[in-house]
Design a protein around this motif. Structure first.
Motif, PDB file in Angstrom:
ATOM      1  N   VAL A 253       0.838  -1.202   0.000  1.00  0.00           N
ATOM      2  CA  VAL A 253       0.000   0.000   0.000  1.00  0.00           C
ATOM      3  C   VAL A 253       0.874   1.254   0.000  1.00  0.00           C
ATOM      4  O   VAL A 253       0.626   2.211  -0.751  1.00  0.00           O
ATOM      5  N   ALA A 254       1.900   1.256   0.840  1.00  0.00           N
ATOM      6  CA  ALA A 254       2.788   2.424   0.920  1.00  0.00           C
ATOM      7  C   ALA A 254       3.481   2.675  -0.414  1.00  0.00           C
ATOM      8  O   ALA A 254       3.607   3.826  -0.857  1.00  0.00           O
ATOM      9  N   MET A 255       3.922   1.599  -1.073  1.00  0.00           N
ATOM     10  CA  MET A 255       4.585   1.752  -2.364  1.00  0.00           C
ATOM     11  C   MET A 255       3.621   2.257  -3.429  1.00  0.00           C
ATOM     12  O   MET A 255       3.988   3.085  -4.283  1.00  0.00           O
ATOM     13  N   VAL A 256       2.400   1.776  -3.385  1.00  0.00           N
ATOM     14  CA  VAL A 256       1.390   2.230  -4.337  1.00  0.00           C
ATOM     15  C   VAL A 256       1.109   3.724  -4.161  1.00  0.00           C
ATOM     16  O   VAL A 256       1.030   4.471  -5.140  1.00  0.00           O
ATOM     17  N   PHE A 257       0.980   4.168  -2.920  1.00  0.00           N
ATOM     18  CA  PHE A 257       0.779   5.594  -2.664  1.00  0.00           C
ATOM     19  C   PHE A 257       1.957   6.407  -3.196  1.00  0.00           C
ATOM     20  O   PHE A 257       1.784   7.445  -3.853  1.00  0.00           O
ATOM     21  N   LEU A 258       3.167   5.947  -2.893  1.00  0.00           N
ATOM     22  CA  LEU A 258       4.370   6.653  -3.329  1.00  0.00           C
ATOM     23  C   LEU A 258       4.427   6.758  -4.849  1.00  0.00           C
ATOM     24  O   LEU A 258       4.671   7.835  -5.413  1.00  0.00           O
ATOM     25  N   ASN A 259       4.203   5.647  -5.538  1.00  0.00           N
ATOM     26  CA  ASN A 259       4.291   5.630  -6.996  1.00  0.00           C
ATOM     27  C   ASN A 259       3.170   6.423  -7.655  1.00  0.00           C
ATOM     28  O   ASN A 259       3.367   7.031  -8.717  1.00  0.00           O
ATOM     29  N   THR A 260       1.991   6.397  -7.050  1.00  0.00           N
ATOM     30  CA  THR A 260       0.872   7.175  -7.584  1.00  0.00           C
ATOM     31  C   THR A 260       1.210   8.657  -7.577  1.00  0.00           C
ATOM     32  O   THR A 260       1.011   9.370  -8.570  1.00  0.00           O
ATOM     33  N   ASN A 261       1.743   9.124  -6.477  1.00  0.00           N
ATOM     34  CA  ASN A 261       2.121  10.538  -6.380  1.00  0.00           C
ATOM     35  C   ASN A 261       3.277  10.869  -7.316  1.00  0.00           C
ATOM     36  O   ASN A 261       3.280  11.917  -7.977  1.00  0.00           O
ATOM     37  N   ALA A 262       4.259   9.974  -7.401  1.00  0.00           N
ATOM     38  CA  ALA A 262       5.426  10.214  -8.259  1.00  0.00           C
ATOM     39  C   ALA A 262       5.020  10.318  -9.726  1.00  0.00           C
ATOM     40  O   ALA A 262       5.517  11.182 -10.466  1.00  0.00           O
ATOM     41  N   ALA A 263       4.121   9.440 -10.163  1.00  0.00           N
ATOM     42  CA  ALA A 263       3.689   9.461 -11.560  1.00  0.00           C
ATOM     43  C   ALA A 263       2.916  10.734 -11.883  1.00  0.00           C
ATOM     44  O   ALA A 263       3.074  11.319 -12.962  1.00  0.00           O
ATOM     45  N   ALA A 264       2.077  11.168 -10.953  1.00  0.00           N
ATOM     46  CA  ALA A 264       1.336  12.415 -11.168  1.00  0.00           C
ATOM     47  C   ALA A 264       2.285  13.595 -11.295  1.00  0.00           C
ATOM     48  O   ALA A 264       2.122  14.464 -12.165  1.00  0.00           O
ATOM     49  N   ALA A 265       3.294  13.628 -10.434  1.00  0.00           N
ATOM     50  CA  ALA A 265       4.280  14.707 -10.489  1.00  0.00           C
ATOM     51  C   ALA A 265       5.041  14.670 -11.814  1.00  0.00           C
ATOM     52  O   ALA A 265       5.252  15.715 -12.469  1.00  0.00           O
ATOM     53  N   GLY A 266       5.459  13.477 -12.224  1.00  0.00           N
ATOM     54  CA  GLY A 266       6.151  13.348 -13.503  1.00  0.00           C
ATOM     55  C   GLY A 266       5.286  13.779 -14.663  1.00  0.00           C
ATOM     56  O   GLY A 266       5.750  14.461 -15.597  1.00  0.00           O
ATOM     57  N   GLY A 267       4.003  13.410 -14.644  1.00  0.00           N
ATOM     58  CA  GLY A 267       3.091  13.793 -15.713  1.00  0.00           C
ATOM     59  C   GLY A 267       2.910  15.293 -15.802  1.00  0.00           C
ATOM     60  O   GLY A 267       2.882  15.876 -16.893  1.00  0.00           O
ATOM     61  N   ALA A 268       2.784  15.942 -14.642  1.00  0.00           N
ATOM     62  CA  ALA A 268       2.614  17.392 -14.630  1.00  0.00           C
ATOM     63  C   ALA A 268       3.836  18.094 -15.215  1.00  0.00           C
ATOM     64  O   ALA A 268       3.710  19.003 -16.055  1.00  0.00           O
ATOM     65  N   VAL A 269       5.016  17.659 -14.812  1.00  0.00           N
ATOM     66  CA  VAL A 269       6.252  18.274 -15.311  1.00  0.00           C
ATOM     67  C   VAL A 269       6.435  17.999 -16.802  1.00  0.00           C
ATOM     68  O   VAL A 269       6.795  18.893 -17.581  1.00  0.00           O
ATOM     69  N   GLY A 270       6.173  16.763 -17.222  1.00  0.00           N
ATOM     70  CA  GLY A 270       6.315  16.424 -18.637  1.00  0.00           C
ATOM     71  C   GLY A 270       5.413  17.256 -19.518  1.00  0.00           C
ATOM     72  O   GLY A 270       5.840  17.787 -20.560  1.00  0.00           O
ATOM     73  N   ALA A 271       4.158  17.410 -19.124  1.00  0.00           N
ATOM     74  CA  ALA A 271       3.213  18.201 -19.917  1.00  0.00           C
ATOM     75  C   ALA A 271       3.583  19.681 -19.917  1.00  0.00           C
ATOM     76  O   ALA A 271       3.475  20.363 -20.942  1.00  0.00           O
TER      77      ALA A 271
END
Length: 420
Positions: A253-271
């Motif tokens: 669960v902790a890893m899923v939360f971490l990765n979910t936030n990381a991917a959102a941050a990466g998506g925002a920066v990429g766009a």
């Protein structure tokens, strides 16, 4: 003693399911605010009405028949509230799983968690057809989508059933942890079918093919909606672990939360970066869609990537979504909120990258699963949309579109003190 430990695990896992379900339900507010911010002021009340009504419709239809179609069992949630043998049945099930195996939790909590996913899928459709579709035509489609179309494809994926008795996607190596394809791409496929029959908004495309930007009325509201969705996604992905009451599950669960936030941050920066390169300026709407794209991409497998991999996946998704939005505009597919790109194109991307970090998934299985979901939902939706169009029509009149769907469909305005 062992029974007491199990009862604590049962209570904890059930409570976790319910909390995550509540977070996913809060995503309905995110979709509502995002879409209300990205449409023009004269269409705000209609989009608000549509989003709340679709959530209620999804809740009822999934209760009546959707849950039974997707997972089997009786209609109307017969016996789901439990009975006198609830504790004994749960203890037996947990003992069969070794008191540390698969999840054992309240059936009612499972239904609640599943039903908010159905509503999320339908919410994707509402933004894509905004500003020109009749409210009641949309809600009639929502009845079929949430009661039959989505549950049937869900039965082939999460439900583990054979596709029309022909083949089994699980046996082919298909994996979709929390629904990049099952929820998000499915919603986009239904939206695309509707948009193709509906046509573009008046004035969106010029006579010589020029693309005219139509800015939303309330970008602060759109930004708030995105942040609400970002928060709700922790329940969407985190709850899909299905268990919390042991060390391995808690770490997952902790890893899923971490990765979910990381991917959102990466998506925002990429766009944001690719929009700066293309437009020469920072584009808020692309930034918002980039964050959502990162979330959609990681949803197919948020438990196995490293945080760096999740960030990179999100960044690529952010680039893809900007290019997809521009490409759809070029071929005159009018999507006011970018839902088809965010949830459809990036949903497919999310499915295809699963085998990179999850060896249990195969590329062939992912392609087969994506094709099955898209073809079924698109074709079924196209048929339903076409029937609705023939019987009561899909589109409001040109005059009503000019005046705004708020007055035509709801008889009130969101901002009556302002002159449009």
């Amino acid at each position: 003693m062992q029974n007491q430990i199990f009862e604590l695990q049962y209570a904890l896992d059930t409570f976790y399911f319910l909390i995550c379900g509540a977070l996913v339900m809060w995503m309905a507010a995110g979709f509502t605010m995002l879409e209300a911010g990205l449409v023009r002021s004269k269409n705000t009340v209609e989009i608000l009405t549509k989003n709340i009504a679709l959530f209620a419709t999804a809740s009822i239809m999934y209760m009546i028949c959707g849950y039974a179609i997707m997972y089997g069992g009786e209609l109307f949630l017969s016996g789901i509230a439990g009975n006198a043998t609830l504790v004994e049945d749960a203890l037996t099930a947990s003992a069969e799983n070794g008191f540390g195996g698969d999840s054992v939790y309240s059936a009612a909590s499972d239904f609640f968690f599943q039903v908010v996913f159905v509503a999320t899928c339908m919410s994707i459709v509402s933004g894509a057809v905004a500003e020109r579709m009749k409210l009641w035509s949309f809600l009639l489609f929502a009845v079929v989508m949430t009661g039959v179309i989505y549950p049937l494809e869900g039965s082939w994926t999460w439900g583990g059933k054979d596709v029309f008795g022909l083949f089994n996607l699980g046996d082919m190596g298909f994996s979709d942890f929390a629904g990049s394809g099952i929820v998000h791409m499915a919603g986009a496929a239904a939206a695309l079918a509707g948009v193709l029959l509906l046509g573009a908004r008046k004035g969106k495309y010029g006579p010589n093919g020029e693309i005219r930007a139509i800015q939303g009325a309330n970008l602060p509201l759109a930004a708030l909606g995105t942040l609400i969705l970002w928060m709700g996604w922790f329940g969407f992905n985190g709850g899909s672990v299905l268990k919390l009451g042991d060390i391995a599950s808690a770490n997952s669960v902790a890893m899923v939360f971490l990765n979910t936030n990381a991917a959102a941050a990466g998506g925002a920066v990429g766009a944001l970066l690719v929009a700066r390169l293309i437009f020469g300026k920072a584009d808020l709407t692309m930034l918002l869609n980039g964050a959502l794209a990162g979330l959609v991409a990681i949803t197919a497998e948020p438990s196995t990537p490293s945080a760096l991999q999740a960030t990179l996946f999100g960044l690529i998704a952010g680039v893809i979504v900007v290019l997809s939005i521009l490409a759809l505009d070029k071929i005159k597919i009018d999507d006011p909120v970018g839902a088809i790109s965010v949830h459809g194109v990036v949903g497919l991307f999310g499915l295809l990258i699963v085998p990179i970090t999850n060896p249990a998934a195969t590329l062939l299985g992912q392609i087969a699963g994506a094709a099955t979901i898209f073809v079924w939902v698109f074709v079924a939706s196209l048929i339903v949309w076409a029937i609705i169009k023939a019987v009561i029509g899909l589109r409001i009149s040109e005059e009503d579109e000019y005046e705004g769907a708020d007055i035509a469909e709801c008889g009130m305005e969101a901002y009556p003190e302002f002159v449009r």
